[in-house]
Design an enzyme around this catalytic site. Structure first.
Site, mmCIF file in Angstrom:
data_model
loop_
_atom_site.group_PDB
_atom_site.id
_atom_site.type_symbol
_atom_site.label_atom_id
_atom_site.label_comp_id
_atom_site.label_asym_id
_atom_site.label_seq_id
_atom_site.Cartn_x
_atom_site.Cartn_y
_atom_site.Cartn_z
ATOM 1 N N GLU A 171 -1.003 -8.604 5.051
ATOM 2 C CA GLU A 171 -0.937 -8.724 6.517
ATOM 3 C C GLU A 171 -2.325 -8.690 7.149
ATOM 4 O O GLU A 171 -2.514 -9.154 8.275
ATOM 5 C CB GLU A 171 -0.041 -7.624 7.109
ATOM 6 C CG GLU A 171 -0.639 -6.239 7.222
ATOM 7 C CD GLU A 171 -0.692 -5.460 5.910
ATOM 8 O OE1 GLU A 171 -1.065 -4.268 5.954
ATOM 9 O OE2 GLU A 171 -0.357 -6.029 4.854
ATOM 10 N N HIS A 182 -3.449 -5.587 1.026
ATOM 11 C CA HIS A 182 -2.786 -5.801 2.313
ATOM 12 C C HIS A 182 -2.736 -7.281 2.697
ATOM 13 O O HIS A 182 -3.661 -7.794 3.326
ATOM 14 C CB HIS A 182 -3.545 -5.055 3.409
ATOM 15 C CG HIS A 182 -3.366 -3.577 3.389
ATOM 16 N ND1 HIS A 182 -2.394 -2.929 4.136
ATOM 17 C CD2 HIS A 182 -4.036 -2.602 2.717
ATOM 18 C CE1 HIS A 182 -2.478 -1.621 3.934
ATOM 19 N NE2 HIS A 182 -3.463 -1.406 3.068
ATOM 20 N N CYS A 207 0.840 -1.205 0.000
ATOM 21 C CA CYS A 207 0.000 0.000 0.000
ATOM 22 C C CYS A 207 0.876 1.255 0.000
ATOM 23 O O CYS A 207 1.529 1.534 -0.986
ATOM 24 C CB CYS A 207 -0.995 -0.046 1.166
ATOM 25 S SG CYS A 207 -2.391 1.086 0.945
#
Length: 226
Positions: A204, A202, A85
Site C-alpha cells: 500500500e 508494504h 506487516c
C-alpha cells in the site's frame, strides 16, 4: 466488491490501505474489530501497525480477537485475505499461514525500500508480475524475521507456497539482501489457499504515484482477480 480493512487498537496503516485500494478503484471500508465483518465483505486486509502495542508477541493478542474466527471462516470459503506487516504477524499467529515473524536479526526497527523476487506468478497476488521479476516495496518493522521449523519449511517449499523472497536488484538472494534474517529469504507466503497471503513489505506504500514507486499495485490488484 468491498474489501474490509480490519482495524485493531494500535493499527496505523489502515488508512494507507484504504487510500491505496481507492486509488485502484477497489471499494474498501475500515472495520473496527469488535464490530465484526460486514455482510457485504468480499475481501479482507489485516493492516500494518502495532496492534495492542505488540505486547506478548507482535500480532499475538489481535490474533485472539473474535473477528479472526470470522476471517478464518471467510478464508475457508474462498474470500481473499491479505495480511501486511503487523497483519502478516496476525495471520501467522492466527493460523492463516505457516510460520511466525520475530525480532529482526539486527535487533533494530528497519524502514527502507527492499527488492523482492516474485517466486510464482500464478496467484491472484502476483498475476500482474512475471515469475522471477524484481519489484521494489518498502518495509517498516522490528519483528519481520520469518521463522519456521525445518520440516514445515521443507513442506512450504515443496508446495510452492513462498510468494516473495528478499533479493538484490538483480534478483539474487544473499545475506546482504535479506534485511531481517528471514529463513530462506522469505518475505511473503501463501496459506492453504492461494487466496490467502501474508507479507512483511508494504504494497500500500508502493501504490500511489504521488508518493513514490508503484510496484505494489499488482499485489493489491489481487482482490480483483481472486
Amino acid at each position: 466488491m468491498t474489501v474490509s480493512i480490519v482495524r485493531f487498537g494500535g493499527s496505523n496503516c489502515d488508512r494507507d490501505a484504504e487510500r491505496a485500494l481507492d486509488h485502484l478503484g477497489i471499494d474498501a471500508e475500515i472495520v473496527w474489530h469488535e464490530d465484526g465483518l460486514p455482510a457485504e465483505t468480499s475481501g479482507i486486509v489485516l493492516p500494518g501497525g502495532f496492534s495492542y502495542g505488540d505486547y506478548l508477541r507482535a500480532g499475538a493478542m489481535a490474533a485472539r480477537s473474535p473477528i479472526l474466527n470470522e476471517v478464518r471462516e471467510a478464508a475457508i470459503e474462498g474470500t481473499p485475505v491479505l495480511g501486511v506487516c503487523n497483519g502478516a504477524q496476525i495471520g501467522c499467529e492466527s493460523g492463516l499461514t505457516e510460520g511466525a515473524f520475530t525480532t529482526n536479526e539486527s535487533a533494530r526497527f528497519q524502514c527502507e525500500h527492499v527488492s523482492l523476487r516474485v517466486e510464482r506468478a500464478d496467484t491472484p497476488w502476483t498475476a500482474a508480475y512475471d515469475e522471477g521479476e524484481v519489484i521494489q516495496v518498502p518495509i517498516a518493522h522490528g519483528e519481520g524475521r520469518y521463522e519456521i521449523d525445518d520440516d514445515r519449511l521443507e513442506t512450504l517449499e515443496a508446495e510452492d507456497r513462498v510468494l516473495f523472497r528478499y533479493c538484490d536488484e538483480d534478483g539474487e538472494t544473499s545475506p546482504e539482501a535479506n534485511p531481517n534474517g528471514s529463513k530462506h529469504d522469505v518475505a511473503g507466503v501463501l496459506g492453504d489457499r492461494e487466496t490467502v497471503a501474508v507479507l512483511m513489505p508494504h504494497p500500500e506504500r508502493a501504490t500511489l504515484p504521488d508518493i513514490g514507486p508503484t510496484d505494489g499495485q499488482g499485489i493489491l490488484r489481487g482482490f480483483e482477480t481472486a
